[in-house]
Design a protein around this motif. Structure first.
Motif, PDB file in Angstrom:
ATOM      1  N   ILE A  38       0.765  -1.202  -0.087  1.00  0.00           N
ATOM      2  CA  ILE A  38      -0.067  -0.066  -0.036  1.00  0.00           C
ATOM      3  C   ILE A  38       0.779   1.171  -0.005  1.00  0.00           C
ATOM      4  CG2 ILE A  38      -1.834   1.251   1.194  1.00  0.00           C
ATOM      5  CD1 ILE A  38      -2.595  -1.586   0.312  1.00  0.00           C
ATOM      6  N   ASN A  39       0.558   2.282  -0.854  1.00  0.00           N
ATOM      7  CA  ASN A  39       1.350   3.553  -0.801  1.00  0.00           C
ATOM      8  C   ASN A  39       1.061   4.332   0.287  1.00  0.00           C
ATOM      9  OD1 ASN A  39       1.153   2.395  -3.822  1.00  0.00           O
ATOM     10  ND2 ASN A  39       2.147   4.271  -4.262  1.00  0.00           N
ATOM     11  N   LEU A  40       2.126   4.771   0.837  1.00  0.00           N
ATOM     12  CA  LEU A  40       1.763   5.525   2.098  1.00  0.00           C
ATOM     13  C   LEU A  40       2.250   7.002   1.567  1.00  0.00           C
ATOM     14  CD1 LEU A  40       3.080   3.438   5.033  1.00  0.00           C
ATOM     15  CD2 LEU A  40       0.951   3.771   4.286  1.00  0.00           C
ATOM     16  N   PHE A  41       3.599   7.304   1.074  1.00  0.00           N
ATOM     17  CA  PHE A  41       3.986   8.751   0.846  1.00  0.00           C
ATOM     18  C   PHE A  41       4.955   8.443  -0.366  1.00  0.00           C
ATOM     19  CE2 PHE A  41       2.102  10.990   4.308  1.00  0.00           C
ATOM     20  CZ  PHE A  41       1.949  10.076   5.270  1.00  0.00           C
ATOM     21  N   TYR A  42       4.951   9.393  -1.343  1.00  0.00           N
ATOM     22  CA  TYR A  42       5.810   9.774  -2.315  1.00  0.00           C
ATOM     23  C   TYR A  42       6.515  11.133  -1.853  1.00  0.00           C
ATOM     24  CZ  TYR A  42       8.325  11.033  -6.341  1.00  0.00           C
ATOM     25  OH  TYR A  42       9.128  11.321  -7.448  1.00  0.00           O
ATOM     26  N   ILE A  43       8.060  10.833  -1.353  1.00  0.00           N
ATOM     27  CA  ILE A  43       8.446  11.971  -0.437  1.00  0.00           C
ATOM     28  C   ILE A  43       9.987  12.174  -0.676  1.00  0.00           C
ATOM     29  CG2 ILE A  43       8.398  10.619   1.825  1.00  0.00           C
ATOM     30  CD1 ILE A  43       7.829  13.311   3.165  1.00  0.00           C
ATOM     31  N   PRO A  44      10.287  12.460  -2.033  1.00  0.00           N
ATOM     32  CA  PRO A  44      11.682  12.757  -2.157  1.00  0.00           C
ATOM     33  C   PRO A  44      12.550  13.812  -1.479  1.00  0.00           C
ATOM     34  CG  PRO A  44      10.711  13.455  -4.075  1.00  0.00           C
ATOM     35  CD  PRO A  44       9.677  12.568  -3.308  1.00  0.00           C
ATOM     36  N   SER A  45      11.466  14.737  -0.918  1.00  0.00           N
ATOM     37  CA  SER A  45      11.983  15.670   0.075  1.00  0.00           C
ATOM     38  C   SER A  45      10.873  16.266   0.940  1.00  0.00           C
ATOM     39  CB  SER A  45      12.968  16.802  -0.620  1.00  0.00           C
ATOM     40  OG  SER A  45      11.807  17.570  -1.548  1.00  0.00           O
ATOM     41  N   GLY A  46      11.192  16.872   1.963  1.00  0.00           N
ATOM     42  CA  GLY A  46      10.228  17.623   2.809  1.00  0.00           C
ATOM     43  C   GLY A  46       9.401  16.840   3.632  1.00  0.00           C
ATOM     44  N   THR A  47       8.047  17.002   3.987  1.00  0.00           N
ATOM     45  CA  THR A  47       7.239  16.704   4.968  1.00  0.00           C
ATOM     46  C   THR A  47       5.811  16.583   4.579  1.00  0.00           C
ATOM     47  OG1 THR A  47       8.632  17.590   7.080  1.00  0.00           O
ATOM     48  CG2 THR A  47       6.313  17.006   7.293  1.00  0.00           C
ATOM     49  N   LYS A  48       5.266  15.327   4.708  1.00  0.00           N
ATOM     50  CA  LYS A  48       3.801  15.203   4.421  1.00  0.00           C
ATOM     51  C   LYS A  48       3.065  14.616   5.812  1.00  0.00           C
ATOM     52  CE  LYS A  48       4.294  14.790  -0.532  1.00  0.00           C
ATOM     53  NZ  LYS A  48       4.115  13.955  -2.012  1.00  0.00           N
ATOM     54  N   GLN A  49       1.812  14.733   5.553  1.00  0.00           N
ATOM     55  CA  GLN A  49       0.949  14.309   6.872  1.00  0.00           C
ATOM     56  C   GLN A  49      -0.262  13.670   6.048  1.00  0.00           C
ATOM     57  OE1 GLN A  49       0.376  16.460  10.113  1.00  0.00           O
ATOM     58  NE2 GLN A  49      -0.686  14.829  11.415  1.00  0.00           N
ATOM     59  N   ASN A  50      -0.501  12.452   6.695  1.00  0.00           N
ATOM     60  CA  ASN A  50      -1.871  11.828   6.236  1.00  0.00           C
ATOM     61  C   ASN A  50      -2.415  11.172   7.437  1.00  0.00           C
ATOM     62  OD1 ASN A  50      -4.009  10.671   4.929  1.00  0.00           O
ATOM     63  ND2 ASN A  50      -3.114   9.248   3.409  1.00  0.00           N
ATOM     64  N   ALA A  98       5.650  11.878   7.301  1.00  0.00           N
ATOM     65  CA  ALA A  98       6.740  11.501   6.858  1.00  0.00           C
ATOM     66  C   ALA A  98       7.647  12.841   6.710  1.00  0.00           C
ATOM     67  CB  ALA A  98       6.962  10.461   5.571  1.00  0.00           C
ATOM     68  N   THR A  99       8.821  12.535   6.825  1.00  0.00           N
ATOM     69  CA  THR A  99       9.699  13.698   6.671  1.00  0.00           C
ATOM     70  C   THR A  99      11.052  12.873   5.945  1.00  0.00           C
ATOM     71  OG1 THR A  99       9.054  15.042   8.357  1.00  0.00           O
ATOM     72  CG2 THR A  99      11.434  15.337   7.548  1.00  0.00           C
ATOM     73  N   THR A 100      11.351  13.645   4.882  1.00  0.00           N
ATOM     74  CA  THR A 100      12.796  13.266   3.990  1.00  0.00           C
ATOM     75  C   THR A 100      13.671  14.684   4.240  1.00  0.00           C
ATOM     76  OG1 THR A 100      11.548  11.763   2.727  1.00  0.00           O
ATOM     77  CG2 THR A 100      13.640  12.682   2.081  1.00  0.00           C
ATOM     78  N   VAL A 101      14.739  14.224   4.577  1.00  0.00           N
ATOM     79  CA  VAL A 101      15.935  15.407   4.652  1.00  0.00           C
ATOM     80  C   VAL A 101      17.092  14.758   3.760  1.00  0.00           C
ATOM     81  CG1 VAL A 101      17.534  16.483   6.033  1.00  0.00           C
ATOM     82  CG2 VAL A 101      15.450  15.821   7.055  1.00  0.00           C
ATOM     83  N   ALA A 102      16.705  15.122   2.621  1.00  0.00           N
ATOM     84  CA  ALA A 102      17.602  14.664   1.370  1.00  0.00           C
ATOM     85  C   ALA A 102      19.060  15.149   1.638  1.00  0.00           C
ATOM     86  CB  ALA A 102      17.368  15.067  -0.105  1.00  0.00           C
ATOM     87  N   THR A 103      19.272  16.263   2.178  1.00  0.00           N
ATOM     88  CA  THR A 103      20.774  16.514   2.336  1.00  0.00           C
ATOM     89  C   THR A 103      21.473  15.745   3.245  1.00  0.00           C
ATOM     90  OG1 THR A 103      20.159  18.264   3.893  1.00  0.00           O
ATOM     91  CG2 THR A 103      20.273  18.918   1.740  1.00  0.00           C
ATOM     92  N   GLU A 104      20.865  15.220   4.278  1.00  0.00           N
ATOM     93  CA  GLU A 104      21.466  14.235   5.075  1.00  0.00           C
ATOM     94  C   GLU A 104      21.156  12.671   5.035  1.00  0.00           C
ATOM     95  OE1 GLU A 104      20.953  15.600   9.253  1.00  0.00           O
ATOM     96  OE2 GLU A 104      20.963  17.764   8.827  1.00  0.00           O
TER      97      GLU A 104
END
Lengths: 117, 109
Positions: free
Chosen positions: B44-56, B61-67
């Motif tokens: 089941i898809n939860l989040f598509y999140i290559p960067s940033g923050t999303k809520q459902n 979810a949060t992605t810190v791409a630089t780290e």
């Protein structure tokens, strides 16, 4: 509603037999991935296509596995001859890739559970 | 190629608890997704999140791409949250999507 459709859902076969699994991607999607899931190896990428062209099939055992997209609405994964170690769940996923190399969000079918005796 | 590590491998919680699942990746990404595999095997898809923050709802979810990491938060866990949570990533300049080994979450009533 739009979904990825895989057939068969379950397949039991004997060693040495040919197995073909089929996948109908979501209409309009241009990227198709095949994964295999086992307890030991997790989700392994077998092959993937964009606009029906194979981009990478390095995850597949070449001597017995083959993957094709005869048209935009059908992807197939064939095993010939099958072996007991091929027993696994095979997932197909599709996505709509924007321009460039990014694949975009993937959506999965329910999988084909293969048992080779 | 890019490597993906998820932690913890297993997590057992009581209903109502909060949890944080982590996904570390070894290189820059242009694609990151979180999936939940339920006890029936569906992804089941939860989040598509290559960067940033999303809520459902109770999930975020949060992605810190630089780290090179992503976190999945589940609040007020329910028994239906049980299953395996996967992180899947695609590296910059690459189309393939690679899965981590997953976090198996068990929520006890």
């Amino acid at each position: 509603d739009a979904r990825v459709t895989q057939t068969p859902r379950h397949k039991v076969t004997e060693m040495g037999q040919e197995v073909t699994m089929r996948c109908q991607p979501i209409l309009g999607h241009n990227t198709v991935f095949w994964y295999r899931q086992t307890m030991m190896q997790g989700l392994e990428l077998l092959a993937y296509f964009r606009n029906r062209a194979p981009l990478d099939d390095s995850g597949m055992p070449k001597d017995r596995f083959s993957a094709e997209m005869p048209d935009a609405t059908l992807a197939t994964l064939k095993i010939q001859p099958s072996e007991p170690r091929d027993s696994a769940v095979y997932f197909c996923a599709s996505g709509l890739a924007p321009t460039g190399v990014n694949t975009g969000e993937l959506f999965f079918g329910e999988g084909s559970r293969l048992t080779v005796l | 190629g890019i490597q993906v590590e998820q932690s913890p491998p297993d997590l057992i919680l009581q209903e109502g608890a909060n949890s944080t699942l982590r996904c570390n990746f070894s290189d820059s990404v242009n694609n990151l997704q979180w999936f939940h595999q339920n006890p029936w095997g569906q992804l089941i898809n939860l989040f598509y999140i290559p960067s940033g923050t999303k809520q459902n709802g109770r999930l975020s979810a949060t992605t810190v791409a630089t780290e090179r990491y992503s976190l999945l938060y589940i609040s007020s866990s329910q028994t239906t949250d049980s299953g395996v949570y996967f992180c899947a990533v695609g590296g910059l300049g690459a189309s393939k999507i690679i899965f981590g080994s997953g976090t198996r979450l068990s929520i006890r009533p």
